[in-house]
Design a protein around this motif. Structure first.
Motif, PDB file in Angstrom:
ATOM      1  N   GLY A 163       0.812  -1.211   0.000  1.00  0.00           N
ATOM      2  CA  GLY A 163       0.000   0.000   0.000  1.00  0.00           C
ATOM      3  C   GLY A 163       0.843   1.257   0.000  1.00  0.00           C
ATOM      4  N   MET A 164       0.149   2.392   0.205  1.00  0.00           N
ATOM      5  CA  MET A 164       0.813   3.684   0.231  1.00  0.00           C
ATOM      6  C   MET A 164       1.681   3.795   1.472  1.00  0.00           C
ATOM      7  SD  MET A 164       0.099   5.612  -2.363  1.00  0.00           S
ATOM      8  CE  MET A 164       0.384   7.271  -1.733  1.00  0.00           C
ATOM      9  N   PRO A 165       2.748   4.639   1.405  1.00  0.00           N
ATOM     10  CA  PRO A 165       3.577   4.827   2.583  1.00  0.00           C
ATOM     11  C   PRO A 165       2.755   5.395   3.719  1.00  0.00           C
ATOM     12  CG  PRO A 165       4.030   6.504   0.923  1.00  0.00           C
ATOM     13  CD  PRO A 165       3.172   5.466   0.285  1.00  0.00           C
ATOM     14  N   GLY A 166       3.064   4.923   4.956  1.00  0.00           N
ATOM     15  CA  GLY A 166       2.370   5.451   6.119  1.00  0.00           C
ATOM     16  C   GLY A 166       1.139   4.677   6.511  1.00  0.00           C
ATOM     17  N   MET A 167       0.788   3.593   5.785  1.00  0.00           N
ATOM     18  CA  MET A 167      -0.357   2.786   6.178  1.00  0.00           C
ATOM     19  C   MET A 167      -0.057   2.105   7.507  1.00  0.00           C
ATOM     20  SD  MET A 167      -2.616   3.282   3.857  1.00  0.00           S
ATOM     21  CE  MET A 167      -3.777   1.939   4.085  1.00  0.00           C
ATOM     22  N   ASP A 168      -1.041   2.095   8.422  1.00  0.00           N
ATOM     23  CA  ASP A 168      -0.869   1.499   9.742  1.00  0.00           C
ATOM     24  C   ASP A 168       0.287   2.123  10.506  1.00  0.00           C
ATOM     25  OD1 ASP A 168      -2.991  -0.315   9.460  1.00  0.00           O
ATOM     26  OD2 ASP A 168      -1.707  -1.709   8.369  1.00  0.00           O
ATOM     27  N   THR A 217       4.472   2.944  28.326  1.00  0.00           N
ATOM     28  CA  THR A 217       3.587   1.775  28.223  1.00  0.00           C
ATOM     29  C   THR A 217       2.275   2.158  27.559  1.00  0.00           C
ATOM     30  OG1 THR A 217       4.517   0.787  30.226  1.00  0.00           O
ATOM     31  CG2 THR A 217       2.365  -0.009  29.516  1.00  0.00           C
ATOM     32  N   SER A 218       1.815   1.305  26.647  1.00  0.00           N
ATOM     33  CA  SER A 218       0.522   1.489  26.004  1.00  0.00           C
ATOM     34  C   SER A 218       0.056   0.152  25.454  1.00  0.00           C
ATOM     35  CB  SER A 218       0.614   2.528  24.878  1.00  0.00           C
ATOM     36  OG  SER A 218      -0.644   2.729  24.273  1.00  0.00           O
ATOM     37  N   ALA A 219      -1.237  -0.109  25.567  1.00  0.00           N
ATOM     38  CA  ALA A 219      -1.847  -1.334  25.046  1.00  0.00           C
ATOM     39  C   ALA A 219      -1.166  -2.599  25.563  1.00  0.00           C
ATOM     40  CB  ALA A 219      -1.832  -1.317  23.517  1.00  0.00           C
ATOM     41  N   GLY A 220      -0.557  -2.519  26.750  1.00  0.00           N
ATOM     42  CA  GLY A 220       0.105  -3.667  27.340  1.00  0.00           C
ATOM     43  C   GLY A 220       1.552  -3.846  26.940  1.00  0.00           C
ATOM     44  N   PHE A 221       2.059  -2.994  26.042  1.00  0.00           N
ATOM     45  CA  PHE A 221       3.445  -3.074  25.593  1.00  0.00           C
ATOM     46  C   PHE A 221       4.266  -1.972  26.262  1.00  0.00           C
ATOM     47  CE2 PHE A 221       0.871  -5.076  22.392  1.00  0.00           C
ATOM     48  CZ  PHE A 221       1.598  -6.204  22.039  1.00  0.00           C
ATOM     49  N   THR A 222       5.516  -2.287  26.607  1.00  0.00           N
ATOM     50  CA  THR A 222       6.357  -1.353  27.351  1.00  0.00           C
ATOM     51  C   THR A 222       7.736  -1.226  26.721  1.00  0.00           C
ATOM     52  OG1 THR A 222       5.225  -1.903  29.423  1.00  0.00           O
ATOM     53  CG2 THR A 222       7.350  -0.800  29.613  1.00  0.00           C
ATOM     54  N   PHE A 223       8.204   0.001  26.630  1.00  0.00           N
ATOM     55  CA  PHE A 223       9.547   0.327  26.147  1.00  0.00           C
ATOM     56  C   PHE A 223      10.483   0.294  27.354  1.00  0.00           C
ATOM     57  CE2 PHE A 223      12.355   4.159  24.976  1.00  0.00           C
ATOM     58  CZ  PHE A 223      13.274   3.388  24.291  1.00  0.00           C
ATOM     59  N   ALA A 272       8.443 -10.209  17.427  1.00  0.00           N
ATOM     60  CA  ALA A 272       7.730 -10.158  16.149  1.00  0.00           C
ATOM     61  C   ALA A 272       7.240  -8.736  15.888  1.00  0.00           C
ATOM     62  CB  ALA A 272       6.552 -11.120  16.168  1.00  0.00           C
ATOM     63  N   PHE A 273       7.721  -8.142  14.802  1.00  0.00           N
ATOM     64  CA  PHE A 273       7.341  -6.793  14.414  1.00  0.00           C
ATOM     65  C   PHE A 273       6.947  -6.775  12.943  1.00  0.00           C
ATOM     66  CE2 PHE A 273      10.225  -6.419  17.969  1.00  0.00           C
ATOM     67  CZ  PHE A 273       9.648  -5.428  18.762  1.00  0.00           C
ATOM     68  N   GLN A 274       6.117  -5.817  12.580  1.00  0.00           N
ATOM     69  CA  GLN A 274       5.718  -5.641  11.194  1.00  0.00           C
ATOM     70  C   GLN A 274       6.429  -4.422  10.607  1.00  0.00           C
ATOM     71  OE1 GLN A 274       1.458  -5.439  10.817  1.00  0.00           O
ATOM     72  NE2 GLN A 274       1.103  -7.393  11.840  1.00  0.00           N
ATOM     73  N   ALA A 322      -2.580 -10.509  21.001  1.00  0.00           N
ATOM     74  CA  ALA A 322      -2.818 -11.950  21.108  1.00  0.00           C
ATOM     75  C   ALA A 322      -3.753 -12.473  20.031  1.00  0.00           C
ATOM     76  CB  ALA A 322      -3.385 -12.271  22.491  1.00  0.00           C
ATOM     77  N   ALA A 323      -4.601 -11.580  19.499  1.00  0.00           N
ATOM     78  CA  ALA A 323      -5.545 -11.984  18.453  1.00  0.00           C
ATOM     79  C   ALA A 323      -4.952 -11.841  17.053  1.00  0.00           C
ATOM     80  CB  ALA A 323      -6.827 -11.159  18.565  1.00  0.00           C
ATOM     81  N   GLY A 324      -3.702 -11.388  16.982  1.00  0.00           N
ATOM     82  CA  GLY A 324      -3.060 -11.212  15.691  1.00  0.00           C
ATOM     83  C   GLY A 324      -3.347  -9.880  15.032  1.00  0.00           C
ATOM     84  N   LYS A 325      -4.001  -8.964  15.759  1.00  0.00           N
ATOM     85  CA  LYS A 325      -4.314  -7.645  15.214  1.00  0.00           C
ATOM     86  C   LYS A 325      -3.108  -6.724  15.332  1.00  0.00           C
ATOM     87  CE  LYS A 325      -7.507  -3.750  15.808  1.00  0.00           C
ATOM     88  NZ  LYS A 325      -8.639  -3.212  16.616  1.00  0.00           N
TER      89      LYS A 325
END
Length: 290
Positions: free
Chosen positions: A44-49, A59-65, A94-96, A151-154
């Motif tokens: 897709g176009m640059p900047g998607m997601d 910390t956000s959404a259960g993830f922490t730096f 695992a990162f996208q 955990a749901a793969g989202k």
């Protein structure tokens, strides 16, 4: 306020599982091997997601730096090590890809000087190493911008951050006043800032020229012709302005379009990175959002 602390970042050798090319705020990208193309190219176009948020939380959404250290010595390159832990407390591995990279790492001093944007190595245990150029004394903030999954793969796009102090007596740099043009290495960068209003999304146009002539030889950089980030003067809030130009060879410019959304009013320092002739340029300009 600048603080003085002394501690050297731990130098720990890691076996790299993923090595991404690094880009700095100087004239060229830091040395590094490229990861396999198939693992890095987003569709897709640059900047998607693209990761969102103001980047002021660790910390956000259960993830922490989680930085390995929060202080450093001045005057020498630094290997900044960190992990991203998930809701289970374990390092994420695992990162996208986001604009061809699995991790974007930023650093800025609290006077909005000393900007760096790099990509580094991830070891098999999830430890990232970001290679930073020598730092001046002062208080900084570091940001990890990435996309992982829940955990749901989202897909979960996030920007997380933590403060870092570089030891020594700091000399503050005065923030330049808001402007519509800036110069970098012979290039003139002009912004259309007439519509910069906080809390809403609107187009932002950037034009690049050299010696009064339009620049039309921009080369692809991070799957677009320019990368634009912003930091707020009052609190170092982070904003990534989404690119809107599709890449088509080494002839981008002179006009670049972004989707600007600055979450709060105030003065923001924008950093525009673009490449010509294999050289990465970083232009900085102050803008005011109403």
């Amino acid at each position: 306020m600048f603080r003085t602390r002394t501690l050297v970042f731990a130098a720990v050798a890691t076996t790299a599982a993923i090595l991404l090319a690094a880009c700095g705020s100087d004239h060229s990208e830091m040395p590094g091997m490229s990861s396999p193309t198939s693992a890095l190219h987003a569709s897709g176009m640059p900047g998607m997601d693209m990761p969102t948020g103001n980047g002021l939380s660790a910390t956000s959404a259960g993830f922490t730096f989680v930085p390995a250290a929060t202080t450093a010595n001045a005057g020498a390159p630094v290997d900044f090590r960190f992990t991203i832990t998930g809701p289970d407390g374990k390092p994420v591995t695992a990162f996208q890809p986001d604009q061809t990279q699995l991790m974007h790492f930023y650093l800025i001093r609290d006077d909005l000087s000393g900007f760096q944007h790099v990509h580094g190595t991830m070891a098999a245990d999830g430890t990232w190493t970001a290679p930073l150029a020598a730092l001046q004394p002062g208080s900084y903030r570091t940001y990890a911008s990435f996309i992982t999954t829940d955990a749901a793969g989202k897909a979960v796009p996030l920007v997380l951050s933590a403060p870092v102090t570089v030891a020594g007596d700091a000399t503050p740099v005065t923030l330049p006043e808001p402007a519509t043009t800036t110069e970098v290495e012979g290039y003139t960068v002009t912004l259309d800032t007439a519509q910069l209003m906080s809390g809403m999304s609107h187009p932002l146009t950037v034009t690049i020229s050299r010696d009064g002539k339009p620049v039309t030889d921009l080369q692809p950089y991070l799957d677009t012709y320019a990368h634009l980030t912003a930091f707020r003067r009052d609190d170092l809030a982070f904003a990534h302005l989404h690119p809107g130009d599709a890449v088509n060879g080494d002839h981008g410019g002179p006009t670049l379009k972004f989707e600007a959304e600055l979450p709060q009013p105030g003065q923001w320092r924008l950093f525009l990175q673009f490449r010509t002739g294999g050289v990465l340029h970083t232009a900085a300009i102050t803008v005011a959002a109403s």
